[in-house]
Design a protein around this motif. Sequence first.
Motif, short mmCIF file in Angstrom:
data_model
loop_
_atom_site.label_atom_id
_atom_site.label_comp_id
_atom_site.label_asym_id
_atom_site.label_seq_id
_atom_site.Cartn_x
_atom_site.Cartn_y
_atom_site.Cartn_z
N VAL A 63 24.35 25.76 58.38
CA VAL A 63 23.15 25.84 59.20
C VAL A 63 23.42 25.59 60.68
O VAL A 63 22.62 25.98 61.53
CB VAL A 63 22.09 24.84 58.69
CG1 VAL A 63 21.67 25.18 57.27
CG2 VAL A 63 22.59 23.40 58.78
N ARG A 64 24.54 24.95 61.01
CA ARG A 64 24.79 24.56 62.40
C ARG A 64 25.74 25.51 63.13
O ARG A 64 26.03 25.28 64.31
CB ARG A 64 25.31 23.13 62.46
CG ARG A 64 24.23 22.11 62.10
CD ARG A 64 24.69 20.68 62.27
NE ARG A 64 23.61 19.75 61.98
CZ ARG A 64 22.78 19.24 62.88
NH1 ARG A 64 22.90 19.57 64.15
NH2 ARG A 64 21.84 18.39 62.52
N GLN A 65 26.21 26.55 62.45
CA GLN A 65 27.11 27.48 63.11
C GLN A 65 26.67 28.92 62.85
O GLN A 65 27.33 29.67 62.13
CB GLN A 65 28.55 27.27 62.63
CG GLN A 65 29.14 25.92 63.04
CD GLN A 65 30.58 25.76 62.58
OE1 GLN A 65 30.95 26.13 61.47
NE2 GLN A 65 31.41 25.21 63.46
N SER A 119 17.10 28.06 58.12
CA SER A 119 18.47 28.44 57.78
C SER A 119 18.91 27.75 56.48
O SER A 119 19.54 28.38 55.62
CB SER A 119 19.43 28.04 58.92
OG SER A 119 19.10 28.71 60.11
N HIS A 120 18.55 26.48 56.34
CA HIS A 120 18.89 25.76 55.11
C HIS A 120 18.23 26.40 53.91
O HIS A 120 18.86 26.61 52.86
CB HIS A 120 18.46 24.29 55.24
CG HIS A 120 18.72 23.47 54.03
ND1 HIS A 120 17.72 23.04 53.18
CD2 HIS A 120 19.89 23.00 53.50
CE1 HIS A 120 18.25 22.34 52.19
NE2 HIS A 120 19.56 22.30 52.36
N SER A 152 14.53 20.81 57.38
CA SER A 152 15.56 20.35 58.31
C SER A 152 15.78 18.85 58.25
O SER A 152 16.89 18.37 58.57
CB SER A 152 15.19 20.74 59.75
OG SER A 152 14.24 19.85 60.31
N ASP A 199 20.41 13.92 66.52
CA ASP A 199 19.20 14.73 66.55
C ASP A 199 17.94 13.88 66.67
O ASP A 199 16.83 14.43 66.79
CB ASP A 199 19.07 15.56 65.26
CG ASP A 199 20.24 16.51 65.05
OD1 ASP A 199 20.66 17.14 66.04
OD2 ASP A 199 20.71 16.63 63.90
N ASN A 217 15.82 17.64 68.67
CA ASN A 217 16.61 18.85 68.51
C ASN A 217 15.64 20.01 68.48
O ASN A 217 14.92 20.19 67.49
CB ASN A 217 17.44 18.79 67.23
CG ASN A 217 18.30 20.02 67.00
OD1 ASN A 217 18.03 21.08 67.56
ND2 ASN A 217 19.31 19.90 66.17
N LEU A 223 16.82 25.29 61.98
CA LEU A 223 17.76 24.62 61.09
C LEU A 223 17.20 24.59 59.67
O LEU A 223 17.91 24.86 58.69
CB LEU A 223 18.01 23.20 61.59
CG LEU A 223 19.21 22.42 61.04
CD1 LEU A 223 20.51 22.96 61.60
CD2 LEU A 223 19.06 20.94 61.38
N GLN A 244 18.77 17.33 56.82
CA GLN A 244 19.98 17.83 57.49
C GLN A 244 20.19 17.19 58.86
O GLN A 244 21.24 17.40 59.48
CB GLN A 244 19.88 19.36 57.67
CG GLN A 244 19.40 20.14 56.47
CD GLN A 244 20.27 19.92 55.26
OE1 GLN A 244 21.49 19.92 55.37
NE2 GLN A 244 19.64 19.74 54.10
N LEU A 245 19.21 16.44 59.33
CA LEU A 245 19.31 15.89 60.68
C LEU A 245 20.35 14.78 60.75
O LEU A 245 20.53 14.01 59.81
CB LEU A 245 17.94 15.35 61.13
CG LEU A 245 16.84 16.39 61.28
CD1 LEU A 245 15.52 15.73 61.62
CD2 LEU A 245 17.20 17.43 62.34
N GLN A 246 21.01 14.72 61.88
CA GLN A 246 22.03 13.71 62.12
C GLN A 246 21.57 12.76 63.21
O GLN A 246 20.56 12.99 63.87
CB GLN A 246 23.35 14.40 62.50
CG GLN A 246 23.86 15.35 61.42
CD GLN A 246 25.04 16.19 61.86
OE1 GLN A 246 25.51 16.10 63.00
NE2 GLN A 246 25.55 17.03 60.97
#
Length: 334
Positions: A29-31, A327-328, A112, A120, A318, A324, A115-117
């Motif tokens: 999802v990040r690229q 995409s996931h 998302s 973010d 973010n 994101l 998936q957040l870091q």
Amino acid sequence: MRSGVACCLAGDIGATNTVLALVTAAGGVRQPILTRTFQSADYPSLEVILDEFLGGSSAVVQRATFGVAGPVIDQRVQITNRLWGVDARSVAAHLGGLPVHLLNDLEALGHSVPQLQAQDLVVLNAGQRDERGAIGIVAPGTGMGEGFLVWDGKGYRPCVSEGGHSDFAPNNEVELELLRYLMARFGHVSVERVCSGLGLPNIYAFLRDTGREIAPEWLEAELDAANDATPVIVGAALSDARACSIAKRTLDIFVDVLAAEAGSFAVRLLATGGIYFGGGIPPRILVLLREPRFMSVFLAKGRLRSVLDAVPVFVINNSGAGLLGASHHVLLGD
């Protein structure tokens, strides 16, 4: 882009911007292998945007997921605060029959959240997170979005909501007068009429029209010249260059309403997994959200104050979080 690469199409479609990306399982999802932002108002339909985005590309799109600002009913949605809508069947036919799925924009944002870091997020209240507790999302942007996630035994499942269209609940005398002012204009007054990009000018007009604040000529001139009043008001409120009492008070009322609504949402959900602020506005007003008053209003729920004190509170910092999430979802193939 490599010739004929197999990929998935993800999109975050809002009243203001439409952001599209091509993603692959290898990149995750990040690229994304390609991403682009479009001004939604410049196009008559999503199909036209897709033609421009995919035109000349050799990518082989296998399926698509779009997060869309508005209620998704039977895989159709009329975008809130935008004239055109999206029909998954029409888009699928336009793309040659590949599978197309529509998500409410808050459902996409919900995808998302797991998936957040750390980079973010901005922490407003550390709390004590329940690893499987309900999670609430409050997202003021052009409109006001609300959604939530529940644990289904295997992972978090995002759920749709149109809570931003529920009733505005005032918490003090000024907000009561604001409600009366807006009822005279609109009849039903939703949270979105106050706590959103559409709502900020309503607060400003209330303060000006009722004589509570004086609008300076320079600000009125800027508002008259602007297509969107909200950035002008926010900019004036946060400016150190020149004091603007009406803009500052407008934003103060907005922030109080946002905190109170988020606290109420946390109570309704028993959001022990946390409250996440999304949308375009919270990252722009972090300086106010970090002030003690914000959490004080959030926590002001009487006997349940101690419960809310344990709720982690974050701002999603973010701007690509909705994309994101879409995409996931599309890479999962659900």
